[in-house]
Motif scaffolding. Structure first.
Motif, PDB file in Angstrom:
ATOM      1  N   VAL A 111       0.864  -1.186   0.000  1.00  0.00           N
ATOM      2  CA  VAL A 111       0.000   0.000   0.000  1.00  0.00           C
ATOM      3  C   VAL A 111       0.895   1.229   0.000  1.00  0.00           C
ATOM      4  N   PRO A 112       0.606   2.264  -0.813  1.00  0.00           N
ATOM      5  CA  PRO A 112      -0.527   2.415  -1.735  1.00  0.00           C
ATOM      6  C   PRO A 112      -0.439   1.459  -2.923  1.00  0.00           C
ATOM      7  N   ALA A 113      -1.599   1.056  -3.428  1.00  0.00           N
ATOM      8  CA  ALA A 113      -1.650   0.137  -4.556  1.00  0.00           C
ATOM      9  C   ALA A 113      -1.093   0.804  -5.817  1.00  0.00           C
ATOM     10  N   PRO A 114      -0.551   0.015  -6.756  1.00  0.00           N
ATOM     11  CA  PRO A 114       0.047   0.591  -7.968  1.00  0.00           C
ATOM     12  C   PRO A 114      -0.896   1.513  -8.739  1.00  0.00           C
ATOM     13  N   ALA A 115      -2.158   1.117  -8.907  1.00  0.00           N
ATOM     14  CA  ALA A 115      -3.080   1.957  -9.670  1.00  0.00           C
ATOM     15  C   ALA A 115      -3.363   3.272  -8.947  1.00  0.00           C
ATOM     16  N   THR A 116      -3.436   3.221  -7.627  1.00  0.00           N
ATOM     17  CA  THR A 116      -3.630   4.450  -6.849  1.00  0.00           C
ATOM     18  C   THR A 116      -2.451   5.395  -7.053  1.00  0.00           C
ATOM     19  N   LEU A 117      -1.256   4.844  -6.989  1.00  0.00           N
ATOM     20  CA  LEU A 117      -0.056   5.664  -7.208  1.00  0.00           C
ATOM     21  C   LEU A 117      -0.040   6.235  -8.622  1.00  0.00           C
ATOM     22  N   ASN A 118      -0.483   5.454  -9.601  1.00  0.00           N
ATOM     23  CA  ASN A 118      -0.487   5.941 -10.979  1.00  0.00           C
ATOM     24  C   ASN A 118      -1.444   7.112 -11.150  1.00  0.00           C
ATOM     25  N   VAL A 119      -2.607   7.052 -10.499  1.00  0.00           N
ATOM     26  CA  VAL A 119      -3.547   8.174 -10.561  1.00  0.00           C
ATOM     27  C   VAL A 119      -2.912   9.419  -9.942  1.00  0.00           C
ATOM     28  N   CYS A 120      -2.322   9.254  -8.759  1.00  0.00           N
ATOM     29  CA  CYS A 120      -1.718  10.401  -8.072  1.00  0.00           C
ATOM     30  C   CYS A 120      -0.570  10.988  -8.882  1.00  0.00           C
ATOM     31  N   THR A 121       0.221  10.131  -9.530  1.00  0.00           N
ATOM     32  CA  THR A 121       1.351  10.602 -10.332  1.00  0.00           C
ATOM     33  C   THR A 121       0.872  11.356 -11.569  1.00  0.00           C
ATOM     34  N   ALA A 122      -0.091  10.764 -12.282  1.00  0.00           N
ATOM     35  CA  ALA A 122      -0.565  11.365 -13.532  1.00  0.00           C
ATOM     36  C   ALA A 122      -1.300  12.669 -13.300  1.00  0.00           C
ATOM     37  N   ARG A 123      -2.031  12.766 -12.190  1.00  0.00           N
ATOM     38  CA  ARG A 123      -2.871  13.935 -11.956  1.00  0.00           C
ATOM     39  C   ARG A 123      -2.286  14.907 -10.939  1.00  0.00           C
ATOM     40  N   GLY A 124      -1.110  14.591 -10.397  1.00  0.00           N
ATOM     41  CA  GLY A 124      -0.456  15.501  -9.469  1.00  0.00           C
ATOM     42  C   GLY A 124      -1.166  15.640  -8.138  1.00  0.00           C
ATOM     43  N   LEU A 125      -1.770  14.564  -7.629  1.00  0.00           N
ATOM     44  CA  LEU A 125      -2.481  14.624  -6.350  1.00  0.00           C
ATOM     45  C   LEU A 125      -1.511  14.438  -5.193  1.00  0.00           C
ATOM     46  N   PRO A 126      -1.555  15.305  -4.191  1.00  0.00           N
ATOM     47  CA  PRO A 126      -0.688  15.127  -3.013  1.00  0.00           C
ATOM     48  C   PRO A 126      -1.081  13.859  -2.263  1.00  0.00           C
ATOM     49  N   LEU A 127      -0.088  13.111  -1.801  1.00  0.00           N
ATOM     50  CA  LEU A 127      -0.335  11.846  -1.109  1.00  0.00           C
ATOM     51  C   LEU A 127       0.518  11.784   0.150  1.00  0.00           C
ATOM     52  N   ARG A 128      -0.074  11.277   1.220  1.00  0.00           N
ATOM     53  CA  ARG A 128       0.668  11.101   2.472  1.00  0.00           C
ATOM     54  C   ARG A 128       0.256   9.771   3.078  1.00  0.00           C
TER      55      ARG A 128
END
Length: 375
Positions: A141-158
């Motif tokens: 965790v985070p799952a690969p698809a979740t990370l891909n969404v955050c990377t592509a769309r520039g979403l802050p993640l913690r």
């Protein structure tokens, strides 16, 4: 008087907790499905992005909700395709998982559209830690698809000190589809509060909270933010390309828009050698410049990018709903510096009504403007 904003409170998990129940129900398989112990899914049918798009198109909802649902699934499918290194048209969603996803995404899209928010604000997505069991084994965790969404769309993640998955790919895709801002206004008035509870047990309450807020003016001595939370300053990136095919150029523009570029333009030009070429112009928020430049270098043949900071004058604006003889239409009302107002109905909604009622588009738009004047 003020515009509604929408804030996903960052200390709580994403709303679609039921998607990932490990013990009691089928899960999403965005190739990220959590399986029942000893249960195999090979005998179920699968749906591709085109199948899901047809289901969304056949659903009875407003054009705004439909557009948000399509955008969410497009983001989700792209993230899953990257996670599994397959072309977008080869991504398949398990039958049960696809139905769950469609219900979740369509329901959320309809509800968000009904709020008529001017801007969504998501300060940060907070995921847990540890591992989860999916179709292909145990993954972190985070799952690969979740990370891909955050990377592509520039979403802050913690990541929080909580074991488990707090942000699902579907949840992240819904947030990304809202094109959220990441910073709350300095002062705001809370209009209403919504709280949803998940089924799973974590070390902290399994809750998602959303606030519907109106921005309030800050201190008179401080610069006021734009009325719709758009930045007062943007950056223009540009480069000239004379050796790429139209397919490559179109793909690059699509990738930039998906990554959060505010505008992407191709301008036909002639280079110093007299060759026909195209100039790429990208309008970006300052915080997105570095990420978008990386996409330009990766997806085009350019070896250099020019940039210039640009100040903007943005009119105060607000969204409202007006009634026409054929149904409700969203209308944008803007206020000019001299206090006068003008309004414009949303084209997509008016076009959908015109097609359904078989009346001229201009007649629908005129009716929406007349309704606005009568308010």
């Amino acid at each position: 008087e003020h515009e509604h904003e929408h804030e996903h409170e960052h200390e709580h998990e994403h709303e679609h907790e039921h998607e990932h129940e490990h013990e009691h129900e089928h899960e999403h398989e965005h190739e990220h499905e959590h399986e029942h112990a000893g249960h195999h899914h090979h005998h179920h049918e699968h749906r591709g992005p085109a199948d899901i798009a047809r289901i969304i198109d056949a659903t009875d909802m407003t054009e705004g909700a439909r557009a948000l649902a399509h955008k969410t699934f497009d983001i989700l499918a792209a993230a899953e395709a990257k996670a599994h290194a397959v072309p977008l048209d080869k991504v398949h969603f398990h039958e049960v998982g696809a139905i769950d996803s469609i219900v979740d995404i369509v329901a959320a899209s309809v509800l968000l559209d009904s709020l008529h928010i001017a801007r969504a604000i998501v300060p940060v997505l907070v995921d847990g830690h540890g591992t989860i069991r999916c179709q292909h084994g145990i993954i972190p965790v985070p799952a690969p698809a979740t990370l891909n969404v955050c990377t592509a769309r520039g979403l802050p993640l913690r990541q929080a000190d909580v074991e488990g998955e707090l942000v699902t790919p579907t949840g992240a895709a819904l947030v990304a589809a809202l094109d959220p801002a990441f910073t709350l206004p300095e002062r705001y008035l809370v209009r209403t509060v919504g709280i949803g509870a998940g089924k799973r047990t974590y070390e902290r309450p399994s809750l998602l909270r959303a606030l519907l807020i109106d921005e309030l003016p800050g201190d008179a001595s401080a610069a006021r933010p734009s009325a719709d939370m758009t930045p007062a300053q943007v950056v223009k990136l540009e480069c000239d390309i004379d050796d790429s095919t139209s397919e490559v150029l179109a793909y690059a523009a699509e990738a930039l828009r998906e990554a959060g570029a505010r505008e992407v333009h191709w301008l036909p030009i002639f280079t110093k050698k007299g060759r026909p070429a195209y100039q790429l112009q990208v309008i970006a928020s300052p915080e997105d410049v570095e990420r978008l430049e990386l996409i330009i270098f990766r997806e085009t043949s350019t070896i250099g990018i020019r940039r210039v900071a640009m100040d903007r004058t943005v009119l105060a604006r607000g969204l409202e709903r007006v009634e026409t003889p054929w149904g409700e239409v969203t209308l944008k009302r803007v206020t000019l510096p001299d206090g006068t107002e003008r309004c414009a109905p949303e084209y997509d909604e008016c076009a959908a009504i015109a097609r359904a009622a078989q009346v001229p588009l201009q007649q629908v738009m005129d009716a929406a403007r007349a309704a606005a004047l009568g308010k």
